[in-house]
Motif scaffolding. Structure first.
Motif, mmCIF file in Angstrom:
data_model
loop_
_atom_site.group_PDB
_atom_site.id
_atom_site.type_symbol
_atom_site.label_atom_id
_atom_site.label_comp_id
_atom_site.label_asym_id
_atom_site.label_seq_id
_atom_site.Cartn_x
_atom_site.Cartn_y
_atom_site.Cartn_z
ATOM 1 N N GLU A 1 -6.718 5.205 29.733
ATOM 2 C CA GLU A 1 -6.977 6.025 30.913
ATOM 3 C C GLU A 1 -5.964 7.161 30.996
ATOM 4 O OE1 GLU A 1 -6.392 3.746 34.441
ATOM 5 O OE2 GLU A 1 -4.560 2.804 33.712
ATOM 6 N N ILE A 2 -6.307 8.143 31.804
ATOM 7 C CA ILE A 2 -5.401 9.259 32.087
ATOM 8 C C ILE A 2 -4.718 8.969 33.417
ATOM 9 C CG2 ILE A 2 -5.202 11.734 32.436
ATOM 10 C CD1 ILE A 2 -7.745 12.104 30.886
ATOM 11 N N VAL A 3 -3.394 9.019 33.415
ATOM 12 C CA VAL A 3 -2.623 8.736 34.620
ATOM 13 C C VAL A 3 -2.228 10.064 35.275
ATOM 14 C CG1 VAL A 3 -0.523 7.670 35.533
ATOM 15 C CG2 VAL A 3 -1.753 6.595 33.645
ATOM 16 N N ASP A 4 -2.347 10.105 36.589
ATOM 17 C CA ASP A 4 -1.999 11.333 37.320
ATOM 18 C C ASP A 4 -0.512 11.656 37.160
ATOM 19 O OD1 ASP A 4 -4.554 11.776 38.301
ATOM 20 O OD2 ASP A 4 -4.239 10.481 40.045
ATOM 21 N N HIS A 5 -0.250 12.913 36.846
ATOM 22 C CA HIS A 5 1.135 13.397 36.754
ATOM 23 C C HIS A 5 1.113 14.880 37.128
ATOM 24 C CE1 HIS A 5 5.066 14.485 35.129
ATOM 25 N NE2 HIS A 5 5.353 13.185 35.133
ATOM 26 N N PRO A 6 2.073 15.335 37.912
ATOM 27 C CA PRO A 6 2.011 16.732 38.394
ATOM 28 C C PRO A 6 2.167 17.771 37.282
ATOM 29 C CG PRO A 6 4.091 15.686 39.013
ATOM 30 C CD PRO A 6 3.220 14.602 38.469
ATOM 31 N N GLU A 7 2.897 17.460 36.206
ATOM 32 C CA GLU A 7 3.194 18.485 35.216
ATOM 33 C C GLU A 7 2.767 18.134 33.796
ATOM 34 O OE1 GLU A 7 7.347 19.090 35.484
ATOM 35 O OE2 GLU A 7 7.299 19.962 37.505
ATOM 36 N N ARG A 8 2.481 16.890 33.509
ATOM 37 C CA ARG A 8 2.212 16.480 32.143
ATOM 38 C C ARG A 8 0.874 15.753 32.042
ATOM 39 N NH1 ARG A 8 6.699 16.656 28.974
ATOM 40 N NH2 ARG A 8 6.187 14.841 27.691
ATOM 41 N N THR A 9 0.397 15.650 30.818
ATOM 42 C CA THR A 9 -0.814 14.872 30.536
ATOM 43 C C THR A 9 -0.369 13.520 29.981
ATOM 44 O OG1 THR A 9 -2.123 16.846 30.047
ATOM 45 C CG2 THR A 9 -2.946 14.743 29.208
ATOM 46 N N VAL A 10 -0.745 12.446 30.686
ATOM 47 C CA VAL A 10 -0.285 11.103 30.319
ATOM 48 C C VAL A 10 -1.487 10.213 30.040
ATOM 49 C CG1 VAL A 10 1.102 9.114 30.994
ATOM 50 C CG2 VAL A 10 1.741 11.408 31.799
ATOM 51 N N PHE A 11 -1.568 9.723 28.791
ATOM 52 C CA PHE A 11 -2.568 8.733 28.415
ATOM 53 C C PHE A 11 -1.886 7.367 28.328
ATOM 54 C CE2 PHE A 11 -4.616 12.577 26.894
ATOM 55 C CZ PHE A 11 -5.953 12.360 27.181
ATOM 56 N N VAL A 12 -2.552 6.334 28.868
ATOM 57 C CA VAL A 12 -1.996 4.978 28.840
ATOM 58 C C VAL A 12 -3.014 4.031 28.213
ATOM 59 C CG1 VAL A 12 -1.161 3.034 30.214
ATOM 60 C CG2 VAL A 12 -0.547 5.370 30.868
ATOM 61 N N VAL A 13 -2.559 3.361 27.154
ATOM 62 C CA VAL A 13 -3.383 2.337 26.494
ATOM 63 C C VAL A 13 -2.839 0.967 26.895
ATOM 64 C CG1 VAL A 13 -3.935 1.269 24.272
ATOM 65 C CG2 VAL A 13 -4.074 3.741 24.535
ATOM 66 N N THR A 14 -3.730 0.101 27.306
ATOM 67 C CA THR A 14 -3.332 -1.253 27.702
ATOM 68 C C THR A 14 -4.156 -2.245 26.891
ATOM 69 O OG1 THR A 14 -2.875 -0.502 29.952
ATOM 70 C CG2 THR A 14 -3.096 -2.862 29.620
ATOM 71 N N VAL A 15 -3.480 -3.175 26.217
ATOM 72 C CA VAL A 15 -4.154 -4.242 25.462
ATOM 73 C C VAL A 15 -3.515 -5.569 25.839
ATOM 74 C CG1 VAL A 15 -4.831 -2.780 23.518
ATOM 75 C CG2 VAL A 15 -2.605 -3.910 23.500
ATOM 76 N N PRO A 16 -4.278 -6.663 25.811
ATOM 77 C CA PRO A 16 -3.712 -7.971 26.167
ATOM 78 C C PRO A 16 -2.698 -8.441 25.129
ATOM 79 C CG PRO A 16 -5.974 -8.210 25.396
ATOM 80 C CD PRO A 16 -5.732 -6.742 25.525
ATOM 81 N N VAL A 17 -1.715 -9.198 25.590
ATOM 82 C CA VAL A 17 -0.711 -9.749 24.681
ATOM 83 C C VAL A 17 -1.347 -10.712 23.696
ATOM 84 C CG1 VAL A 17 1.343 -11.222 24.563
ATOM 85 C CG2 VAL A 17 1.177 -9.443 26.304
ATOM 86 N N SER A 18 -2.330 -11.498 24.174
ATOM 87 C CA SER A 18 -3.051 -12.419 23.294
ATOM 88 C C SER A 18 -4.536 -12.303 23.597
ATOM 89 C CB SER A 18 -2.582 -13.858 23.497
ATOM 90 O OG SER A 18 -2.804 -14.261 24.834
ATOM 91 N N ARG A 19 -5.357 -12.270 22.560
ATOM 92 C CA ARG A 19 -6.805 -12.134 22.733
ATOM 93 C C ARG A 19 -7.426 -13.499 22.887
ATOM 94 N NH1 ARG A 19 -9.355 -8.449 18.257
ATOM 95 N NH2 ARG A 19 -11.070 -8.544 19.756
ATOM 96 N N ALA A 20 -8.407 -13.614 23.830
ATOM 97 C CA ALA A 20 -9.062 -14.902 24.083
ATOM 98 C C ALA A 20 -9.931 -15.279 22.894
ATOM 99 C CB ALA A 20 -9.912 -14.809 25.351
ATOM 100 N N ARG B 1 5.969 -4.308 28.159
ATOM 101 C CA ARG B 1 5.085 -5.444 28.458
ATOM 102 C C ARG B 1 5.051 -5.642 29.963
ATOM 103 N NH1 ARG B 1 5.254 -11.535 25.777
ATOM 104 N NH2 ARG B 1 3.888 -12.536 27.315
ATOM 105 N N VAL B 2 3.843 -5.652 30.525
ATOM 106 C CA VAL B 2 3.673 -5.762 31.975
ATOM 107 C C VAL B 2 2.598 -6.799 32.278
ATOM 108 C CG1 VAL B 2 3.123 -4.564 34.115
ATOM 109 C CG2 VAL B 2 4.300 -3.342 32.274
ATOM 110 N N ALA B 3 3.003 -7.934 32.850
ATOM 111 C CA ALA B 3 2.067 -8.965 33.338
ATOM 112 C C ALA B 3 1.026 -9.353 32.297
ATOM 113 C CB ALA B 3 1.376 -8.489 34.620
ATOM 114 N N GLY B 4 1.522 -9.770 31.128
ATOM 115 C CA GLY B 4 0.602 -10.241 30.104
ATOM 116 C C GLY B 4 -0.146 -9.149 29.373
ATOM 117 N N GLN B 5 0.235 -7.906 29.587
ATOM 118 C CA GLN B 5 -0.402 -6.776 28.931
ATOM 119 C C GLN B 5 0.651 -5.927 28.219
ATOM 120 O OE1 GLN B 5 -3.805 -6.016 29.122
ATOM 121 N NE2 GLN B 5 -4.194 -7.896 30.280
#
Length: 468
Positions: free
Chosen positions: A449-468, A390-394
């Motif tokens: 999104e795809i996050v830059d990484h020198p050797e691996r393929t990294v996908f990051v999904v971000t969703v809000p902790v609470s939906r408006a 959990r990072v800053a409400g996400q």
């Protein structure tokens, strides 16, 4: 376009001319009347002085010679006054002499004595008065003076219609000015209309081409003011519609190709069953299994397409509830292991404490499952790491796998439908998994999104902790 602009300018010109003309006409009328009042008063004072001098030099002015002299004096003074003016001299309340229009009668003008006396009660004065007896509105000037030992009064009158007669020439001037203004408005309207119509005709030509299904002609050229904004918007729309049209054609072609492969297999194996080509029990079993496998693949493709269609149209209903994200991801990993899709120790899950969110668990589960299957399928034999935090409400879910890395030019297309990268090779798939993940994340108010990484393929999904 030019005709409408011309008519508008002509209408505005005529309206402005009439408004200004009426205001100016009224102002000039008041100004002329005021000037005539001053002029009549000044002349009346002069006549009063002349009569007083004549009476002083000729005692007993009732004599014939003196009367003629007074009458002559009034006629001379009348020549410098506007047509319609009249001069009367009263001694006490009796008229002594009068000079005026040929139709003027002394008994009619004698009615002016009372209002003249009231007007001159405090000295020489002039004003506009209504005289019902004469059925007229007059500029009246009255000047008292000493008539030997009696009270004298010089009265001058001028009909108001004669006072403002000088402004009648303005009508002709206004008419000429109006004709010139209309002519200029017509010329200006035609010029402006033609200038404004040229860029609009270009835009109309492009719009007509677009309405007929042609999106190749770009919106080019210089455009003034608001027309430039319209041209920019039209060009943006043309590009978007063209891109959408190309995407739709590509989608249809890709969907047809993906549908044709399982349908070809189903047709071939079913034909083998029907015509007896699959003669043995083993061959029939193999044909039936192939038909089942391909029909299942076909159903999965159709279900995915229908799901994407619902997300595109907004025809879906999310059910928000509190979801334990770490547990959800762990269950999907266990499902992959149970179905034999991967080994138990290949996927390493790290959950940063208790991570929960108010979201649609079913939709999020589907997105996580697609990312995990994608990592298993294209990650080779390298381990897969999954993180939940959990990072800053996400809520942040990361899936990192090895295998052939995704190049920078491929990253712009991995979320496009039916796109399969160079690393996919002959692996099974439709190229719809990642586009579905993107649609789900958007529906949940998040991102992928795809996050830059020198050797691996990294996908990051971000969703809000609470939906408006």
């Amino acid at each position: 376009m030019g005709t409408r602009v011309t008519l508008a300018l002509v209408g505005v010109s005529i309206f402005a001319l009439l408004a200004v003309g009426l205001l100016f006409y009224g102002f000039i009328g008041r100004y002329v009347v005021e000037r005539e009042e001053e002029r009549m008063l000044s002349h009346a004072v002069k006549v009063a002085g002349q009569v007083e001098n004549l009476a002083t030099g000729s005692p007993g002015l009732a004599g014939v010679e003196a009367g003629r002299a007074l009458q002559m004096l009034l006629y001379v003074d009348l020549q410098v006054l506007p047509a319609g003016a009249a001069i009367m001299v009263f001694r006490n309340d009796l008229p002594v002499a009068m000079a005026g229009p040929a139709t003027a009668k002394l008994e009619d003008y004698q009615e002016l004595y009372e209002p003249a006396v009231i007007l001159a009660a405090h000295g020489a004065a002039s004003r506009v008065v209504d005289v019902p007896q004469l059925d007229a509105t007059l500029v009246l000037a009255a000047v008292p003076f000493t008539f030997e030992w009696d009270r004298g009064l010089v009265v001058m009158t001028l009909p108001i219609s004669d006072a403002v007669a000088s402004r009648r020439g303005l009508v002709g001037v206004l008419l000429v000015s109006g004709a010139v203004a209309v002519a200029l408005a017509v010329a200006l309207g035609l010029g402006l209309g033609s200038r404004m119509a040229r860029p609009l005709r270009r835009l109309s030509r492009v719009a007509n081409a677009m309405s007929q299904g042609s999106y190749e002609e770009p919106v080019t050229g210089a455009y003034p003011g608001e027309v430039y904004e319209l041209a920019t918007s039209l060009e943006t729309m043309r590009r978007e519609v063209k891109r959408s049209e190309e995407s739709l054609r590509g989608f249809v072609a890709s969907a047809a190709h993906e549908l044709r492969t399982p349908l070809t297999s189903i047709t071939g194996f079913s034909q083998a069953l029907l015509d007896g080509t699959a003669a043995s029990d083993e061959e029939r079993q193999r044909s039936a299994a192939a038909i089942h496998r391909e029909s299942t693949r076909l159903r999965r493709l159709v279900d995915t397409l229908l799901m994407l269609s619902r997300y595109d149209s907004g025809d879906f209903h999310s059910h928000t509830a509190s979801v334990d994200i770490g547990r959800l991801v762990a269950e999907e990993i266990e499902l992959l292991v149970d179905t034999g899709a991967t080994e138990h120790d290949r996927i390493l899950l790290t959950v940063d404490g208790e991570v929960a969110a108010a979201t649609d668990g079913i939709m999020l589960r589907q997105a996580v499952a697609n990312l995990l299957r994608n990592a298993v399928q294209y990650g080779g034999s390298d381990p897969i790491t999954v993180g939940v935090e959990r990072v800053a409400g996400q809520v942040r879910i990361s899936v990192a796998n090895g295998g052939a890395p995704i190049s920078l030019d491929e990253r712009a297309h991995v979320f496009s439908r039916f796109y399969r990268g160079r690393s996919s090779g002959g692996m099974e798939g439709f190229g719809l998994g990642l586009p579905l993940v993107k649609e789900i994340c958007t529906a949940l108010g998040g991102t992928v999104e795809i996050v830059d990484h020198p050797e691996r393929t990294v996908f990051v999904v971000t969703v809000p902790v609470s939906r408006a």
